[in-house]
Design an enzyme around this catalytic site. Structure first.
Site, PDB file in Angstrom:
ATOM      1  N   GLY A  57     -52.910 104.399 -66.342  1.00 52.71           N
ATOM      2  CA  GLY A  57     -51.994 105.520 -66.523  1.00 52.71           C
ATOM      3  C   GLY A  57     -51.041 105.594 -65.344  1.00 52.71           C
ATOM      4  O   GLY A  57     -50.586 104.567 -64.827  1.00 52.71           O
ATOM      5  N   HIS A  73     -58.657 109.481 -55.752  1.00 54.27           N
ATOM      6  CA  HIS A  73     -58.800 110.923 -55.465  1.00 54.27           C
ATOM      7  C   HIS A  73     -60.304 111.155 -55.330  1.00 54.27           C
ATOM      8  O   HIS A  73     -61.096 110.557 -56.065  1.00 54.27           O
ATOM      9  CB  HIS A  73     -58.191 111.722 -56.627  1.00 54.27           C
ATOM     10  CG  HIS A  73     -58.346 113.208 -56.544  1.00 54.27           C
ATOM     11  ND1 HIS A  73     -58.167 113.928 -55.386  1.00 54.27           N
ATOM     12  CD2 HIS A  73     -58.639 114.142 -57.508  1.00 54.27           C
ATOM     13  CE1 HIS A  73     -58.336 115.221 -55.630  1.00 54.27           C
ATOM     14  NE2 HIS A  73     -58.637 115.361 -56.912  1.00 54.27           N
ATOM     15  N   GLU A 105     -31.004 122.880 -58.861  1.00 55.10           N
ATOM     16  CA  GLU A 105     -30.604 122.910 -57.444  1.00 55.10           C
ATOM     17  C   GLU A 105     -31.818 122.862 -56.517  1.00 55.10           C
ATOM     18  O   GLU A 105     -31.690 122.491 -55.343  1.00 55.10           O
ATOM     19  CB  GLU A 105     -29.755 124.163 -57.174  1.00 55.10           C
ATOM     20  CG  GLU A 105     -28.983 124.059 -55.861  1.00 55.10           C
ATOM     21  CD  GLU A 105     -27.973 125.197 -55.664  1.00 55.10           C
ATOM     22  OE1 GLU A 105     -27.631 125.886 -56.644  1.00 55.10           O
ATOM     23  OE2 GLU A 105     -27.544 125.375 -54.507  1.00 55.10           O
TER      24      GLU A 105
HETATM   25  N1  LIG Z   1     -51.154 111.166 -61.529  1.00 57.31           N
HETATM   26  C1  LIG Z   1     -50.974 110.913 -60.228  1.00 57.31           C
HETATM   27  O1  LIG Z   1     -49.875 110.596 -59.789  1.00 57.31           O
HETATM   28  C2  LIG Z   1     -52.103 110.973 -59.250  1.00 57.31           C
HETATM   29  C3  LIG Z   1     -53.390 110.779 -59.675  1.00 57.31           C
HETATM   30  N2  LIG Z   1     -54.378 110.628 -58.745  1.00 57.31           N
HETATM   31  C4  LIG Z   1     -55.720 110.344 -59.216  1.00 57.31           C
HETATM   32  O2  LIG Z   1     -55.707 109.095 -59.904  1.00 57.31           O
HETATM   33  C5  LIG Z   1     -56.695 109.096 -60.939  1.00 57.31           C
HETATM   34  C6  LIG Z   1     -56.046 108.745 -62.266  1.00 57.31           C
HETATM   35  O3  LIG Z   1     -55.165 109.781 -62.613  1.00 57.31           O
HETATM   36  P1  LIG Z   1     -53.852 109.512 -63.494  1.00 57.31           P
HETATM   37  O4  LIG Z   1     -53.214 108.227 -63.061  1.00 57.31           O
HETATM   38  O5  LIG Z   1     -53.073 110.777 -63.444  1.00 57.31           O
HETATM   39  O6  LIG Z   1     -54.474 109.313 -64.937  1.00 57.31           O
HETATM   40  P2  LIG Z   1     -53.700 109.169 -66.342  1.00 57.31           P
HETATM   41  O7  LIG Z   1     -54.154 110.287 -67.195  1.00 57.31           O
HETATM   42  O8  LIG Z   1     -52.239 108.995 -66.117  1.00 57.31           O
HETATM   43  O9  LIG Z   1     -54.261 107.775 -66.901  1.00 57.31           O
HETATM   44  C7  LIG Z   1     -55.588 107.597 -67.197  1.00 57.31           C
HETATM   45  C8  LIG Z   1     -55.825 106.167 -67.636  1.00 57.31           C
HETATM   46  O10 LIG Z   1     -57.226 105.977 -67.788  1.00 57.31           O
HETATM   47  C9  LIG Z   1     -57.496 105.561 -69.121  1.00 57.31           C
HETATM   48  N3  LIG Z   1     -58.785 106.091 -69.518  1.00 57.31           N
HETATM   49  C10 LIG Z   1     -59.077 107.269 -70.122  1.00 57.31           C
HETATM   50  N4  LIG Z   1     -60.400 107.373 -70.289  1.00 57.31           N
HETATM   51  C11 LIG Z   1     -60.945 106.222 -69.801  1.00 57.31           C
HETATM   52  C12 LIG Z   1     -62.266 105.733 -69.728  1.00 57.31           C
HETATM   53  N5  LIG Z   1     -63.303 106.431 -70.161  1.00 57.31           N
HETATM   54  N6  LIG Z   1     -62.442 104.496 -69.191  1.00 57.31           N
HETATM   55  C13 LIG Z   1     -61.412 103.772 -68.715  1.00 57.31           C
HETATM   56  N7  LIG Z   1     -60.133 104.190 -68.773  1.00 57.31           N
HETATM   57  C14 LIG Z   1     -59.912 105.411 -69.309  1.00 57.31           C
HETATM   58  C15 LIG Z   1     -56.344 106.084 -69.942  1.00 57.31           C
HETATM   59  O11 LIG Z   1     -56.231 105.321 -71.141  1.00 57.31           O
HETATM   60  P3  LIG Z   1     -55.593 105.923 -72.500  1.00 57.31           P
HETATM   61  O12 LIG Z   1     -54.135 105.560 -72.449  1.00 57.31           O
HETATM   62  O13 LIG Z   1     -56.301 105.212 -73.591  1.00 57.31           O
HETATM   63  O14 LIG Z   1     -55.837 107.407 -72.475  1.00 57.31           O
HETATM   64  C16 LIG Z   1     -55.187 105.835 -68.984  1.00 57.31           C
HETATM   65  O15 LIG Z   1     -54.821 104.479 -68.988  1.00 57.31           O
HETATM   66  C17 LIG Z   1     -57.331 110.479 -60.883  1.00 57.31           C
HETATM   67  O16 LIG Z   1     -58.447 110.395 -60.029  1.00 57.31           O
HETATM   68  C18 LIG Z   1     -56.253 111.343 -60.234  1.00 57.31           C
HETATM   69  O17 LIG Z   1     -56.720 112.491 -59.599  1.00 57.31           O
HETATM   70  C19 LIG Z   1     -54.148 110.636 -57.393  1.00 57.31           C
HETATM   71  C20 LIG Z   1     -52.883 110.817 -56.924  1.00 57.31           C
HETATM   72  C21 LIG Z   1     -51.779 111.113 -57.806  1.00 57.31           C
HETATM   73 MG   LIG Z   2     -54.164 115.613 -57.371  1.00 55.56          MG
END
Ligand SMILES: NC(=O)C1=CN([C@@H]2O[C@H](COP(=O)(O)OP(=O)(O)OC[C@H]3O[C@@H](n4cnc5c(N)ncnc54)[C@H](OP(=O)(O)O)[C@@H]3O)[C@@H](O)[C@H]2O)C=CC1
Ligand SMILES: [Mg+2]
Ligand SMILES: CC[C@](O)(C(C)=O)C(=O)O
Ligand SMILES: [Mg+2]
Length: 337
Positions: free
Chosen positions: A27, A109, A232
């Protein structure tokens, strides 16, 4: 108390290039880490469940995709970048059975370690590389030759080299270009949750929506309210980002600065500060984590309702119309940069 900050010259990329890294999840963070590590010469495999909608994206980007269990079995370093709420189930089913002495378990995280939702065995390294910014910008900055600062922490140092490995990983995603700060899982988790709730996401969004409502309810045009309270804001925050609040105050008019100094503390007053302290104590006590995990286990009813209410707020329709006139503003979020 001063922190230790590490830059490119302090990190040895060779340490992570010598390992096979499994990025679990593709993601916001997952795609950024995986693509940037690959571009840094690291051997990367992606772990996603068979029906995951992220699979085609990762494959289109030329990455090898396995199930989380297969990827964890192959890898030396397993970076968990699935949603925080999914991590404990994922760990039990797919990761724990594939851990072995000498492997390293990484997080973006600290939520699941800080709140004891995941308890790794003692013979693996447990470390964190947490970018201080959204994943799509982590990738965009890397591609542009820049970087998003990272927090780096070690919870468990079975190998004796966990911190150096985490620093090498941070270099692989561009983090040490901007600076990697040494911290703990506890500090990262608590400050990150507080920041996103009180300031960056919760506080800022509520401030923007409330300012928009006050102007439009008083009869002013929604378009003017949008520019004033949302568009802004970025330009003002850009100045803060570049030179602190002082540079913003230098650049705005004396009239704006007087209004800022005399009225700002009335908006964010003692009551707001007290509420922020309450939010921090809910994070520290684990109350927020318990509430969020229960909400997720229960199918996320409140999350869905509040998300729909946010999407239906009049500021969204106004913004959509205005942004369509500014081709340079609505830069699409992509999985490349
Ligand atoms: N978003 C951010 O910018 C930030 C996030 N974090 C941390 O990074 C981590 C990921 O967050 P984020 O990138 O937002 O997540 P997202 O929701 O953007 O992406 C999650 C990903 O994991 C996949 N997924 C869902 N369930 C499972 C599973 N059971 N097994 C394997 N893969 C799975 C999803 O696939 P599918 O497409 O099929 O749903 C997707 O590819 C978290 O710990 C978050 O706190 C830290 C800093 C910033
Ligand atoms: Mg956070
Ligand atoms: C500010 C939100 C964040 O903490 C982040 C992008 O750093 C997140 O969890 O997405
Ligand atoms: Mg954050």
């Amino acid at each position: 108390m001063s922190v230790e900050v590490y830059y490119d010259d302090d990190a040895d990329l060779g340490l992570i290039q010598a390992k096979k890294v499994a990025v679990i999840g593709y993601g916001s963070q997952g795609h950024a880490h995986a693509l940037s590590l690959r571009d840094s010469g690291v051997d990367v495999v992606i772990g996603l469940p068979a029906g995951s909608k992220s699979r085609p994206k990762a494959e289109e980007q030329g990455l090898r995709v396995l199930t989380p269990a297969e990827a964890a079995a192959e890898a030396d370093v397993i970076m968990i970048l699935a949603p925080d709420t999914a991590q404990r189930g994922l760990y039990t089913e797919a990761i724990a059975p594939n851990l072995a002495p000498g492997k390293a378990l990484f997080f973006g995280h600290g939520f699941n370690i800080r709140y004891d939702l995941i308890k790794p065995p003692a013979d693996v390294d447990v470390a964190m590389v947490a970018p201080k910014g959204p994943g799509h910008l982590v990738r965009r900055q890397y591609v542009d030759g820049k970087g998003v600062p990272c927090l780096v922490a070690v919870e468990q140092d079975a190998s004796g080299t966990a911190f150096a490995l985490a620093l090498a990983y941070a270099k692989g995603i561009g983090g040490t270009r901007a600076g990697a700060i040494k911290t703990t899982f506890k500090e990262e988790t608590e400050t990150d949750l507080f920041g996103e709730q009180a300031v960056l996401c919760g506080g800022a969004a509520a401030l923007v929506q409330t300012g928009f409502e006050v102007l439009t309810e008083a009869g002013y045009a929604p378009e003017i309210a949008y520019f004033e309270c949302l568009h802004e804001l970025k330009l003002i925050v850009d100045l803060m980002y570049e030179g602190g609040i002082a540079r913003m105050r230098y650049s705005v008019s004396d009239t704006a600065e007087y209004g800022d100094l005399s009225r700002g503390p009335r908006v964010v007053d003692a009551r707001v500060k007290e509420e922020m302290r309450k939010i921090l104590s809910e994070v520290q006590s684990g109350e927020f984590a318990r509430e969020w995990i229960a909400e997720d286990d229960n199918g996320r009813p409140n999350f869905a309702k509040w998300r729909a209410e946010g999407a239906a707020h009049p500021i969204e329709a106004t913004g959509q119309k205005l942004r369509s006139m500014m081709s340079w503003v609505d830069r699409p979020i992509t999985e490349t940069a």
